[in-house]
Design a protein around this motif. Structure first.
Motif: not given
Length: 144
Positions: A50-62, A108-117
């Protein structure tokens, strides 16, 4: 943040599932000894087209945890943790691998990261021109 919640819901993730191990430290009584010598580092990384995190459908999560040792469902957890440490935990400071050549095909491919570092909340999203460009970034962090 609204889009991240939608991604997490789509993946069946909850705050308790992602940050469950962190809760004990967060609600400890003042003056109580910490349960670990390491600052918490627990991340959920997602990718999708997708073009951005708002419109991309998540395909994989780790998941990725880097303290005290590298672990999680990330296929190269040790390499990803080493690269993140080298960038000071700043995903924007990850460098592309120097010897990777990618086509200019725009998919286009979107990557998101959420959590604590290392005890600090992290929220990151980036769009790459295609999956080759995503995989080349940082060498292994986004290659899952």
């Amino acid at each position: 943040m609204r889009n991240t919640a939608r991604w997490a819901a789509a993946l069946g993730l909850t705050a308790a599932a992602v940050c469950g191990p962190l809760i004990g430290a967060a609600v400890a009584a003042p003056g109580a000894a910490p349960s670990s010598l390491y600052a918490p580092s627990a991340l959920v990384l997602t990718t999708g087209h997708g073009n951005d995190a708002a419109t991309a459908t998540p395909e994989r999560a780790v998941t990725l945890s880097c303290a005290p040792t590298a672990s999680g469902t990330h296929p190269a957890a040790a390499q990803a943790c080493a690269e993140l440490r080298g960038a000071g935990g700043d995903f924007a400071d990850l460098k592309p691998a120097p010897d990777v050549w990618c086509t200019k095909l725009y998919d286009p491919v979107v990557v998101t990261v959420q959590g604590v570092w290392q005890g600090k909340r992290v929220s990151y999203a980036a769009t790459f021109g295609n999956s080759c460009m995503r995989d080349a970034m940082g060498g292994g962090v986004f290659n899952f």
